[in-house]
Design a protein around this motif. Sequence first.
Motif, mmCIF file in Angstrom:
data_model
loop_
_atom_site.group_PDB
_atom_site.id
_atom_site.type_symbol
_atom_site.label_atom_id
_atom_site.label_comp_id
_atom_site.label_asym_id
_atom_site.label_seq_id
_atom_site.Cartn_x
_atom_site.Cartn_y
_atom_site.Cartn_z
ATOM 1 N N GLU A 148 0.792 -1.060 0.039
ATOM 2 C CA GLU A 148 0.049 -0.138 -0.040
ATOM 3 C C GLU A 148 0.752 1.209 0.047
ATOM 4 O O GLU A 148 2.142 1.107 -0.015
ATOM 5 N N SER A 149 0.232 2.464 -0.230
ATOM 6 C CA SER A 149 0.952 3.671 -0.120
ATOM 7 C C SER A 149 0.167 4.541 0.726
ATOM 8 O O SER A 149 -1.150 4.545 0.614
ATOM 9 N N ASN A 150 0.681 5.585 1.242
ATOM 10 C CA ASN A 150 -0.026 6.615 1.933
ATOM 11 C C ASN A 150 0.762 7.983 1.983
ATOM 12 O O ASN A 150 2.166 7.730 2.121
ATOM 13 N N PHE A 151 0.073 9.114 2.238
ATOM 14 C CA PHE A 151 0.701 10.055 2.717
ATOM 15 C C PHE A 151 0.873 10.536 4.198
ATOM 16 O O PHE A 151 -0.107 10.303 4.850
ATOM 17 N N PHE A 152 1.980 10.963 4.604
ATOM 18 C CA PHE A 152 2.171 11.166 6.151
ATOM 19 C C PHE A 152 2.902 12.410 6.488
ATOM 20 O O PHE A 152 3.590 13.122 5.709
ATOM 21 N N SER A 153 2.441 13.199 7.456
ATOM 22 C CA SER A 153 3.053 14.540 8.148
ATOM 23 C C SER A 153 4.258 13.955 8.747
ATOM 24 O O SER A 153 4.328 12.601 9.089
ATOM 25 N N LEU A 154 5.216 14.940 8.899
ATOM 26 C CA LEU A 154 6.419 14.662 9.860
ATOM 27 C C LEU A 154 6.315 14.072 11.041
ATOM 28 O O LEU A 154 6.808 13.143 11.440
ATOM 29 N N ASP A 155 5.134 14.415 11.604
ATOM 30 C CA ASP A 155 4.949 14.011 13.239
ATOM 31 C C ASP A 155 4.123 12.836 13.347
ATOM 32 O O ASP A 155 3.547 12.454 14.323
ATOM 33 N N GLU A 156 3.596 12.096 12.249
ATOM 34 C CA GLU A 156 2.884 11.059 12.183
ATOM 35 C C GLU A 156 3.558 9.744 11.310
ATOM 36 O O GLU A 156 3.008 8.902 10.696
ATOM 37 N N LEU A 157 5.021 9.869 11.259
ATOM 38 C CA LEU A 157 5.451 8.803 10.490
ATOM 39 C C LEU A 157 5.314 7.287 11.180
ATOM 40 O O LEU A 157 5.504 7.363 12.108
ATOM 41 N N PRO A 158 5.019 6.401 10.360
ATOM 42 C CA PRO A 158 4.782 5.066 10.661
ATOM 43 C C PRO A 158 6.165 4.432 11.235
ATOM 44 O O PRO A 158 7.253 5.152 10.907
ATOM 45 N N GLU A 159 6.233 3.280 11.218
ATOM 46 C CA GLU A 159 7.731 2.683 11.383
ATOM 47 C C GLU A 159 8.450 2.322 10.186
ATOM 48 O O GLU A 159 7.765 1.963 9.095
ATOM 49 N N LEU A 160 9.636 3.106 10.066
ATOM 50 C CA LEU A 160 10.443 3.150 8.878
ATOM 51 C C LEU A 160 11.311 1.767 8.757
ATOM 52 O O LEU A 160 11.774 1.361 9.625
ATOM 53 N N ALA A 161 11.891 1.895 7.455
ATOM 54 C CA ALA A 161 12.738 0.548 6.782
ATOM 55 C C ALA A 161 13.955 1.236 7.143
ATOM 56 O O ALA A 161 14.466 2.249 6.273
ATOM 57 N N GLN A 162 14.547 1.291 8.400
ATOM 58 C CA GLN A 162 15.717 2.109 8.960
ATOM 59 C C GLN A 162 16.971 1.741 7.947
ATOM 60 O O GLN A 162 17.727 2.922 7.616
ATOM 61 N N GLU A 163 16.955 0.723 7.103
ATOM 62 C CA GLU A 163 18.117 0.630 6.281
ATOM 63 C C GLU A 163 18.118 1.301 5.037
ATOM 64 O O GLU A 163 19.066 1.597 4.170
ATOM 65 N N LYS A 164 16.862 1.868 4.865
ATOM 66 C CA LYS A 164 16.607 2.734 3.484
ATOM 67 C C LYS A 164 16.384 3.914 3.679
ATOM 68 O O LYS A 164 16.713 4.828 2.951
ATOM 69 N N VAL A 165 15.656 4.475 4.880
ATOM 70 C CA VAL A 165 15.187 6.051 5.048
ATOM 71 C C VAL A 165 15.012 6.028 6.429
ATOM 72 O O VAL A 165 14.392 5.093 7.395
ATOM 73 N N THR A 166 15.526 7.207 7.066
ATOM 74 C CA THR A 166 15.499 7.449 8.433
ATOM 75 C C THR A 166 14.545 8.857 8.713
ATOM 76 O O THR A 166 14.356 9.486 7.679
ATOM 77 N N GLU A 167 14.101 8.868 9.638
ATOM 78 C CA GLU A 167 13.339 10.116 10.088
ATOM 79 C C GLU A 167 14.188 11.424 9.974
ATOM 80 O O GLU A 167 13.623 12.527 9.256
ATOM 81 N N ALA A 168 15.502 11.452 9.996
ATOM 82 C CA ALA A 168 16.094 12.443 9.700
ATOM 83 C C ALA A 168 16.220 12.850 8.173
ATOM 84 O O ALA A 168 16.232 13.915 7.672
ATOM 85 N N GLN A 169 16.540 11.657 7.258
ATOM 86 C CA GLN A 169 16.287 11.918 5.763
ATOM 87 C C GLN A 169 15.037 12.547 5.235
ATOM 88 O O GLN A 169 15.017 13.255 4.799
ATOM 89 N N ILE A 170 13.655 11.752 6.010
ATOM 90 C CA ILE A 170 12.736 12.334 5.389
ATOM 91 C C ILE A 170 12.387 13.910 5.959
ATOM 92 O O ILE A 170 12.025 14.515 5.263
ATOM 93 N N LYS A 171 13.090 14.111 7.087
ATOM 94 C CA LYS A 171 12.781 15.775 7.577
ATOM 95 C C LYS A 171 13.466 16.391 6.721
ATOM 96 O O LYS A 171 13.184 17.727 6.185
ATOM 97 N N LEU A 172 14.868 16.016 6.091
ATOM 98 C CA LEU A 172 15.634 16.874 5.244
ATOM 99 C C LEU A 172 14.724 16.857 3.758
ATOM 100 O O LEU A 172 14.691 18.216 3.287
ATOM 101 N N CYS A 173 14.045 16.054 3.459
ATOM 102 C CA CYS A 173 12.969 16.101 2.192
ATOM 103 C C CYS A 173 12.221 17.068 2.727
ATOM 104 O O CYS A 173 11.589 17.968 1.547
ATOM 105 N N PHE A 174 11.385 17.088 3.815
ATOM 106 C CA PHE A 174 10.526 18.453 4.052
ATOM 107 C C PHE A 174 11.031 19.582 3.955
ATOM 108 O O PHE A 174 10.598 20.760 3.431
#
Length: 210
Positions: free
Chosen positions: A171-197
Motif C-alpha cells: 500500500e501507499s499513503n501520505f504522512f506528515s512529519l509528526d505521524e511517521l509510521p515504522e520506517l525501514a531504517q536501512e533505506k530511510v530514516t526520520e532525519a532523511q525524511i525531515k531533510l526532504c520536508f
Amino acid sequence: MTNHNQYKEKWLHWAKELQFLSQSALAYCKDSFDIERFERIRDIFAEIISLYSGLPFQEVKGLFCNETGFQTPKLDTRAAIFKEGKILLVHENNGTWSLPGGWVDVLETVRSNTIKEVKEEAGLDVEARRIIAVQDRNRHNLPLYAYNVCKIFVLCDIMGGIFTQNKETTESNFFSLDELPELAQEKVTEAQIKLCFDAYENPDWQVTFD
C-alpha cells in the motif's frame, strides 16, 4: 573508552578495504601467484564479515565477492513526493515503510531510475524535479553495509497514476512529519525524511552532499 559498536565499525571498515584492494588487484593482476594471494585476501574479508554478521561464509562470498573490475559505490535513488504538505511512503512486505526507490539499474540514469521506481512501487507517474541530497549510506543508515552506497534523494511532482499492489509494496499513503509510521531504517530514516520536508518547503534549497 571505545565501545563495542565502535570496534564493530572499525572491523567493518578494515574488511571493506581488504575487499576493495583485492577486487581491484584481481581486475588487473596477471601473475598466477599474485592472483592466488589476492583471492585469499578476499576470502579473509568474507571470513570477517561472516563472523561480524553471523551469515554463513559461502553466503557472504556470494553476496559480496562475485563482482569483477574496479570496485565503486552502488547508487540508490529515493523519491520525495508531496501532496498537501505530506510525504508519500510505501508499505513494504516486511511491514515497514519507505520512500519509493531502489538500486539504479543498468541503462538507467538517476532521473529515469527515480521515475521507474516510483511507478513500480507506488503506481504514480512523476516528474523528477530536483535533487535534494546525495548521502553516503553508511553515515546515515543502519545496519552498516559491507559495500558503499550513494543515496540520492529526488524531489518529484505527481503527474498521474494510482497505486496498485505489487511484489514489493502492499500500500501507499501520505504522512506528515509528526505521524511517521515504522520506517525501514536501512533505506530511510526520520532525519532523511525531515531533510526532504526542508527541501520541499524551501524553493531556494541547495543540494547537500557528503
